[in-house]
Design an enzyme around this catalytic site. Sequence first.
Site, PDB file in Angstrom:
ATOM      1  N   SER A 120       2.272   1.635  -6.518  1.00  0.00           N
ATOM      2  CA  SER A 120       1.452   1.411  -5.316  1.00  0.00           C
ATOM      3  C   SER A 120       0.565   0.178  -5.417  1.00  0.00           C
ATOM      4  O   SER A 120      -0.589   0.202  -4.977  1.00  0.00           O
ATOM      5  CB  SER A 120       0.628   2.658  -4.986  1.00  0.00           C
ATOM      6  OG  SER A 120       1.493   3.738  -4.681  1.00  0.00           O
ATOM      7  N   ASN A 161      10.543  -5.008  -7.016  1.00  0.00           N
ATOM      8  CA  ASN A 161      11.641  -4.078  -7.253  1.00  0.00           C
ATOM      9  C   ASN A 161      12.035  -3.493  -5.899  1.00  0.00           C
ATOM     10  O   ASN A 161      11.356  -2.636  -5.371  1.00  0.00           O
ATOM     11  CB  ASN A 161      11.164  -2.974  -8.215  1.00  0.00           C
ATOM     12  CG  ASN A 161      12.172  -1.843  -8.351  1.00  0.00           C
ATOM     13  OD1 ASN A 161      13.330  -1.977  -7.951  1.00  0.00           O
ATOM     14  ND2 ASN A 161      11.744  -0.727  -8.921  1.00  0.00           N
ATOM     15  N   TRP A 162      13.116  -4.012  -5.362  1.00  0.00           N
ATOM     16  CA  TRP A 162      13.512  -3.619  -3.996  1.00  0.00           C
ATOM     17  C   TRP A 162      14.156  -2.235  -3.945  1.00  0.00           C
ATOM     18  O   TRP A 162      14.391  -1.713  -2.862  1.00  0.00           O
ATOM     19  CB  TRP A 162      14.482  -4.651  -3.402  1.00  0.00           C
ATOM     20  CG  TRP A 162      13.909  -6.012  -3.184  1.00  0.00           C
ATOM     21  CD1 TRP A 162      12.650  -6.445  -3.521  1.00  0.00           C
ATOM     22  CD2 TRP A 162      14.554  -7.122  -2.561  1.00  0.00           C
ATOM     23  NE1 TRP A 162      12.487  -7.758  -3.158  1.00  0.00           N
ATOM     24  CE2 TRP A 162      13.644  -8.196  -2.558  1.00  0.00           C
ATOM     25  CE3 TRP A 162      15.819  -7.310  -2.017  1.00  0.00           C
ATOM     26  CZ2 TRP A 162      13.960  -9.450  -2.025  1.00  0.00           C
ATOM     27  CZ3 TRP A 162      16.139  -8.554  -1.487  1.00  0.00           C
ATOM     28  CH2 TRP A 162      15.213  -9.613  -1.489  1.00  0.00           C
ATOM     29  N   LYS A 163      14.506  -1.701  -5.091  1.00  0.00           N
ATOM     30  CA  LYS A 163      15.185  -0.393  -5.151  1.00  0.00           C
ATOM     31  C   LYS A 163      16.442  -0.413  -4.267  1.00  0.00           C
ATOM     32  O   LYS A 163      17.085  -1.455  -4.147  1.00  0.00           O
ATOM     33  CB  LYS A 163      14.214   0.730  -4.776  1.00  0.00           C
ATOM     34  CG  LYS A 163      12.896   0.620  -5.571  1.00  0.00           C
ATOM     35  CD  LYS A 163      12.033   1.833  -5.516  1.00  0.00           C
ATOM     36  CE  LYS A 163      10.796   1.589  -6.372  1.00  0.00           C
ATOM     37  NZ  LYS A 163       9.918   2.753  -6.446  1.00  0.00           N
ATOM     38  N   GLU A 197       4.095   2.066 -15.513  1.00  0.00           N
ATOM     39  CA  GLU A 197       4.190   2.629 -14.166  1.00  0.00           C
ATOM     40  C   GLU A 197       3.962   4.137 -14.221  1.00  0.00           C
ATOM     41  O   GLU A 197       4.918   4.909 -14.430  1.00  0.00           O
ATOM     42  CB  GLU A 197       5.577   2.350 -13.573  1.00  0.00           C
ATOM     43  CG  GLU A 197       5.885   0.878 -13.417  1.00  0.00           C
ATOM     44  CD  GLU A 197       6.902   0.642 -12.315  1.00  0.00           C
ATOM     45  OE1 GLU A 197       6.583  -0.074 -11.361  1.00  0.00           O
ATOM     46  OE2 GLU A 197       8.014   1.206 -12.394  1.00  0.00           O
ATOM     47  N   GLU A 223      12.615   6.231 -11.967  1.00  0.00           N
ATOM     48  CA  GLU A 223      13.615   6.849 -11.086  1.00  0.00           C
ATOM     49  C   GLU A 223      14.950   6.993 -11.813  1.00  0.00           C
ATOM     50  O   GLU A 223      15.702   7.945 -11.561  1.00  0.00           O
ATOM     51  CB  GLU A 223      13.750   6.022  -9.795  1.00  0.00           C
ATOM     52  CG  GLU A 223      12.530   6.237  -8.902  1.00  0.00           C
ATOM     53  CD  GLU A 223      12.155   5.057  -8.036  1.00  0.00           C
ATOM     54  OE1 GLU A 223      12.975   4.144  -7.856  1.00  0.00           O
ATOM     55  OE2 GLU A 223      11.011   5.039  -7.538  1.00  0.00           O
ATOM     56  N   HIS A 276      13.467   2.394 -15.580  1.00  0.00           N
ATOM     57  CA  HIS A 276      12.569   2.757 -14.475  1.00  0.00           C
ATOM     58  C   HIS A 276      12.494   4.288 -14.378  1.00  0.00           C
ATOM     59  O   HIS A 276      13.482   4.977 -14.628  1.00  0.00           O
ATOM     60  CB  HIS A 276      13.083   2.148 -13.164  1.00  0.00           C
ATOM     61  CG  HIS A 276      12.093   2.294 -12.054  1.00  0.00           C
ATOM     62  ND1 HIS A 276      11.962   3.460 -11.346  1.00  0.00           N
ATOM     63  CD2 HIS A 276      11.161   1.437 -11.568  1.00  0.00           C
ATOM     64  CE1 HIS A 276      10.995   3.312 -10.451  1.00  0.00           C
ATOM     65  NE2 HIS A 276      10.484   2.096 -10.559  1.00  0.00           N
ATOM     66  N   GLY A 278       5.124   4.871  -5.248  1.00  0.00           N
ATOM     67  CA  GLY A 278       5.500   5.235  -3.880  1.00  0.00           C
ATOM     68  C   GLY A 278       4.564   6.229  -3.220  1.00  0.00           C
ATOM     69  O   GLY A 278       4.886   6.783  -2.180  1.00  0.00           O
ATOM     70  N   GLY A 295       7.031  -2.179  -5.727  1.00  0.00           N
ATOM     71  CA  GLY A 295       8.129  -1.567  -4.981  1.00  0.00           C
ATOM     72  C   GLY A 295       7.976  -1.815  -3.491  1.00  0.00           C
ATOM     73  O   GLY A 295       8.286  -2.889  -2.975  1.00  0.00           O
ATOM     74  N   GLY A 296       7.449  -0.831  -2.798  1.00  0.00           N
ATOM     75  CA  GLY A 296       7.365  -0.862  -1.330  1.00  0.00           C
ATOM     76  C   GLY A 296       6.802  -2.153  -0.763  1.00  0.00           C
ATOM     77  O   GLY A 296       7.350  -2.710   0.200  1.00  0.00           O
TER      78      GLY A 296
HETATM   79  P1  PGA Z   1       5.778   1.198  -5.480  1.00  0.00           P
HETATM   80  O1  PGA Z   1       6.944   1.193  -6.591  1.00  0.00           O
HETATM   81  O2  PGA Z   1       5.098  -0.136  -5.529  1.00  0.00           O
HETATM   82  O3  PGA Z   1       6.477   1.446  -4.174  1.00  0.00           O
HETATM   83  O4  PGA Z   1       4.829   2.306  -5.854  1.00  0.00           O
HETATM   84  C1  PGA Z   1       6.762   0.571  -7.827  1.00  0.00           C
HETATM   85  C2  PGA Z   1       7.984   0.750  -8.696  1.00  0.00           C
HETATM   86  O5  PGA Z   1       8.611   1.825  -8.660  1.00  0.00           O
HETATM   87  O6  PGA Z   1       8.373  -0.185  -9.430  1.00  0.00           O
END
Ligand code: PGA
Length: 254
Positions: free
Chosen positions: A213, A9-11, A167, A97, A95, A173, A234-235
Amino acid sequence: MRTPLLAGNWKMHMTIPAAVELVEALIADLTDLSDREVVVCPPFTALGALAPLVDGTPIKLGAQNMYFEPQGAYTGEISPLMLNEIGCTYVILGHSERRQYFNESDELINRKVQAALEHQLTPIVCVGETKAERDAGRAEEVVTTQLRGCLSLLKPEQVATLVIAYEPVWAIGTGDTATPADAQAMHAVIRHTLAELSNQQVADSVRIQYGGSVKPNNVDELMAQPDIDGALVGGASLKAADFLRIVRYAEHRA
Ligand code: PGA
């Protein structure tokens, strides 16, 4: 029987040239993938450039969101038909966010899930509790309520095609990953709830990803849990070497 699913998930990251470079690096490495599935979810703006690149490779394309109507006067939104047209087969829905910053409710996510399924897109439906909810002992209640709300009115054969991503919000993050035992415990609760919403056979076939994470150094022990069937990353999905190491979990074990 559940094919592991590793998704990035590149956001809101990556220009088109950077996206192309990252996907080219993934394609160059992932020529021999047969026992697991890989999806990248770039921003909408990069989908068009990436679709021809991933065609015929083991990498599939996903979007990070969509609206539930096929078209109409919804300024700024993207429809399931548009995602089909551009070559997406997956879509992340609900998600945390989007729940947090864009006020998405379980009811709205439910409509999006139904629309995605109607248009042959596989939804990755995200659920997860906040730190305050976990500290208050409410994590299971929060996650099962989200699941019931987001999957309301689905037929068992539709539930069978979904992917769920657990999640925990406090793990996203932050570098503060759930322990494999805590993640496994919640995944078992999710599978139990899926069985109540459909039946045991369907629940046993649904892939449940862990997200929050996930890194090269913790993916192996997470993926070793019986009910963890993949990762939503994500990251660490923004760096080819890190994401490739995550995709190749377990292959590195002694
Ligand atoms: P993260 O994000 O791996 O940076 O914690 C995961 C996500 O929000 O899907």
